[in-house]
Design an enzyme around this catalytic site. Sequence first.
Site, PDB file in Angstrom:
ATOM      1  CG  ASN A 144       4.319  -1.733   5.118  1.00  0.00           C
ATOM      2  OD1 ASN A 144       5.451  -2.064   5.471  1.00  0.00           O
ATOM      3  ND2 ASN A 144       3.354  -2.612   5.059  1.00  0.00           N
ATOM      4  CG  ASP A 204      -5.466   4.541   3.429  1.00  0.00           C
ATOM      5  OD1 ASP A 204      -5.602   4.033   4.568  1.00  0.00           O
ATOM      6  OD2 ASP A 204      -4.395   5.025   3.022  1.00  0.00           O
ATOM      7  CB  CYS A 227      -0.990  -0.039   1.162  1.00  0.00           C
ATOM      8  SG  CYS A 227      -0.236   0.015   2.800  1.00  0.00           S
ATOM      9  CB  CYS A 241      -3.513   1.649   7.180  1.00  0.00           C
ATOM     10  SG  CYS A 241      -4.901   1.990   8.226  1.00  0.00           S
ATOM     11  NE  ARG A 242      -4.479   1.583   1.768  1.00  0.00           N
ATOM     12  CZ  ARG A 242      -4.187   2.240   0.661  1.00  0.00           C
ATOM     13  NH1 ARG A 242      -5.023   2.181  -0.367  1.00  0.00           N
ATOM     14  NH2 ARG A 242      -3.084   2.942   0.562  1.00  0.00           N
ATOM     15  CB  SER A 243       0.126  -3.483   2.665  1.00  0.00           C
ATOM     16  OG  SER A 243       1.026  -2.623   3.311  1.00  0.00           O
TER      17      SER A 243
HETATM   18  P1  4NP Z   1      -1.790   2.825   4.165  1.00  0.00           P
HETATM   19  O1  4NP Z   1      -2.403   4.169   4.764  1.00  0.00           O
HETATM   20  O2  4NP Z   1      -1.245   3.158   2.803  1.00  0.00           O
HETATM   21  O3  4NP Z   1      -2.972   1.896   4.098  1.00  0.00           O
HETATM   22  O4  4NP Z   1      -0.731   2.376   5.144  1.00  0.00           O
HETATM   23  C1  4NP Z   1      -1.675   5.360   4.919  1.00  0.00           C
HETATM   24  C2  4NP Z   1      -1.126   5.648   6.123  1.00  0.00           C
HETATM   25  C3  4NP Z   1      -0.428   6.823   6.294  1.00  0.00           C
HETATM   26  C4  4NP Z   1      -0.306   7.721   5.226  1.00  0.00           C
HETATM   27  C5  4NP Z   1      -0.854   7.417   4.013  1.00  0.00           C
HETATM   28  C6  4NP Z   1      -1.541   6.219   3.844  1.00  0.00           C
HETATM   29  N1  4NP Z   1       0.361   8.931   5.426  1.00  0.00           N
HETATM   30  O5  4NP Z   1       0.398   9.748   4.473  1.00  0.00           O
HETATM   31  O6  4NP Z   1       0.920   9.184   6.502  1.00  0.00           O
END
Ligand code: 4NP
Length: 146
Positions: free
Chosen positions: A12, A120, A9, A14-16
């Site tokens: 890294n 997300d 994702c 939350c989703r992945s």
């Molecule tokens: P992920 O979510 O891609 O599912 O891990 C996110 C977590 C943090 C951020 C972006 C996406 N961020 O910009 O901090």
Amino acid sequence: MPSRILFVCLGNICRSPAAEGVFRALCPEVETDSAGTASYHVGAPPYEAMQAALGRRAVEISDLRARQFGPADFAEFDLIIAMDQSNLEDIKALRPAGNTTPVRLFTDFAPRAGMDHVPDPYYTRDFEGCIDLIEQAAAGLKQHLG
Ligand code: 4NP
């Protein structure tokens, strides 16, 4: 059956890691990892609210730590799975010349969900809906692997 699967994702956190945690619980014989296309959270544990939401379904991911996706991952994994189209494009942009490792959207494995990406929850705050979709895609992926 691919023995090494990488979930990717953006951050890294939350989703992945959630996808990795759900899939490794379902299919422990497959080697799994996850990574982010961005470096913002390298070394961080999964997002607390996602850990809590998964914990309510008895999925433990507190051991995971964020790392950034890189070109070497194409040789290390048999299948790379992206959470959204932007991840997919960022992954493919790093593909070494001549590499043919399949890169797929996770939602490809949950056709009945009618989704073209995993939303997300870092932004939507819908952790339960995200995990529901991840569970469907993980089951579809397991079936796909045979
Ligand atoms: P992920 O979510 O891609 O599912 O891990 C996110 C977590 C943090 C951020 C972006 C996406 N961020 O910009 O901090």
